[in-house]
Design an enzyme around this catalytic site. Structure first.
Site, PDB file in Angstrom:
ATOM      1  CG  ASP A   1       1.340  12.250  -3.690  1.00 45.91           C
ATOM      2  OD1 ASP A   1       1.631  11.800  -2.439  1.00 45.91           O
ATOM      3  OD2 ASP A   1       2.392  12.149  -4.283  1.00 45.91           O
TER       4      ASP A   1
ATOM      5  CG  LEU B   1     -19.643  13.156  -8.181  1.00 51.03           C
ATOM      6  CD1 LEU B   1     -19.107  13.980  -9.086  1.00 51.03           C
ATOM      7  CD2 LEU B   1     -18.912  13.626  -6.981  1.00 51.03           C
TER       8      LEU B   1
ATOM      9  CG  HIS C   1      -3.218   9.999   6.219  1.00 52.83           C
ATOM     10  ND1 HIS C   1      -2.798  10.409   5.013  1.00 52.83           N
ATOM     11  CD2 HIS C   1      -2.194   9.270   6.749  1.00 52.83           C
ATOM     12  CE1 HIS C   1      -1.630   9.714   4.780  1.00 52.83           C
ATOM     13  NE2 HIS C   1      -1.144   9.145   5.889  1.00 52.83           N
TER      14      HIS C   1
HETATM   15  C1  FPP Z   1      -1.487  10.676   0.237  1.00 52.79           C
HETATM   16  O1  FPP Z   1      -0.628  11.367   0.986  1.00 52.79           O
HETATM   17  C2  FPP Z   1      -2.279   9.842   1.296  1.00 52.79           C
HETATM   18  C3  FPP Z   1      -2.748   8.499   0.860  1.00 52.79           C
HETATM   19  C4  FPP Z   1      -2.699   8.057  -0.545  1.00 52.79           C
HETATM   20  C5  FPP Z   1      -3.249   7.613   1.879  1.00 52.79           C
HETATM   21  C6  FPP Z   1      -4.646   7.798   2.233  1.00 52.79           C
HETATM   22  C7  FPP Z   1      -5.597   8.583   1.725  1.00 52.79           C
HETATM   23  C8  FPP Z   1      -6.443   9.353   2.577  1.00 52.79           C
HETATM   24  C9  FPP Z   1      -6.653   9.254   3.921  1.00 52.79           C
HETATM   25  C10 FPP Z   1      -7.259  10.495   1.832  1.00 52.79           C
HETATM   26  C11 FPP Z   1      -8.584  10.089   2.073  1.00 52.79           C
HETATM   27  C12 FPP Z   1      -9.621   9.329   1.062  1.00 52.79           C
HETATM   28  C13 FPP Z   1     -10.670   9.011   1.266  1.00 52.79           C
HETATM   29  C14 FPP Z   1     -11.564   8.490   0.226  1.00 52.79           C
HETATM   30  C15 FPP Z   1     -11.247   8.927   2.685  1.00 52.79           C
HETATM   31  P1  FPP Z   1       0.777  10.799   1.479  1.00 52.79           P
HETATM   32  O2  FPP Z   1       1.017  10.051   2.741  1.00 52.79           O
HETATM   33  O3  FPP Z   1       1.269   9.810   0.283  1.00 52.79           O
HETATM   34  O4  FPP Z   1       1.922  12.147   1.424  1.00 52.79           O
HETATM   35  P2  FPP Z   1       3.349  12.397   1.129  1.00 52.79           P
HETATM   36  O5  FPP Z   1       3.405  12.076  -0.229  1.00 52.79           O
HETATM   37  O6  FPP Z   1       3.411  13.617   1.647  1.00 52.79           O
HETATM   38  O7  FPP Z   1       3.944  11.451   2.156  1.00 52.79           O
END
Ligand code: FPP
Length: 238
Positions: free
Chosen positions: A12, A123, A29
């Site tokens: 997060d 892993l 991201h």
């Molecule tokens: C979390 O921050 C973001 C997400 C849950 C969306 C996508 C995740 C990724 C791109 C991480 C990559 C993972 C892999 C396996 C490639 P948020 O956007 O919720 O942040 P905020 O709460 O600050 O808005």
């Protein structure tokens, strides 16, 4: 230090981290995805055997269309490079979640990656994509009902913990010992509800892209001290 066998992470704070740097959310991201690679390597070096990350939830589709598209593009390229990482580190990769809700080319990349890495003994890395725990439990029950209908399971089947577990996306994977959520929120957000029945929780204000090896060690130290005080069965040992 008592090393957890299975660590689950709610990634997060990508957006807030990017904002704090005056950058667009998509930059957060991209850096978040890079950090997943770093933490996979560090987790294995520390002796963790299973790592499960919440990359995209069933609720994340409600984000603005251009952000969803950017995340899907990022996942596309991530799944491709992940093949090299898996080969280099002998990492077994599995995706949990409703894959049928993802686009066909992403589903194909997932199939290839899972097949390619299935015998690797490093892993065990699980990526939760289009994942929601309630959805997983519903799919598990529908799977059981389907097997009863098709005669694979007897008509007088009794539902047990083992039967449910064997129909979850995480079948065969031990429950998490430690769940980490970054970026200050302290809730499960529909993540591994069944599997986290006995899991220790660790929350940190650090945003995911800034969650370094040292932060992971801090989380494990906190887990380890709780284990020393209470033991695994909840019995006080100190
Ligand atoms: C979390 O921050 C973001 C997400 C849950 C969306 C996508 C995740 C990724 C791109 C991480 C990559 C993972 C892999 C396996 C490639 P948020 O956007 O919720 O942040 P905020 O709460 O600050 O808005």
């Amino acid at each position: 230090m008592n090393i957890p066998e299975h660590v689950a992470i709610i990634l997060d704070g990508n957006g807030r981290w990017a904002k704090s740097k005056g950058m667009p959310r998509t930059y957060g991201h991209t850096q978040g995805a890079k950090n997943v690679e770093v933490i996979c390597r560090e987790a294995w070096n520390l002796g963790i055997k299973y790592l499960t990350v919440y990359a995209f939830s069933t609720e994340n589709w409600s984000r603005p269309g251009d952000e969803v598209k950017a995340i899907m593009d990022l996942l596309r390229s991530y799944l491709k490079t992940c093949k090299n990482t898996a080969e280099k580190n002998h990492m077994r990769v599995r995706v949990i979640g409703d894959k049928s809700g993802l686009s066909e080319d992403i589903q194909q990349s997932i199939r290839e990656l899972e097949e390619f890495s299935r015998d690797f003994d490093g892993l065990n890395f699980q990526i939760a994509l289009n994942y929601g725990s309630r959805d997983e439990i519903i799919r598990a029950f529908n799977g059981i009902l389907g097997e009863i209908r098709d005669g694979i399971l007897p008509e007088d089947t009794v539902v047990t913990e083992d039967l449910i577990e064997s129909h979850l996306d995480t079948a065969g994977i031990p429950d998490p010992d430690l769940l980490i959520r970054t970026s200050g929120e302290e809730r499960l957000s529909n993540y591994l509800l069944w599997q986290c029945a006995y899991t220790e929780f660790y929350f940190t204000d650090v945003h995911w892209p800034a969650f370094s090896k040292d932060e992971l060690v801090k989380a494990i130290e906190a887990y380890s001290s709780r284990q020393r005080r209470f033991g695994k069965t909840g019995e006080q040992v100190e």
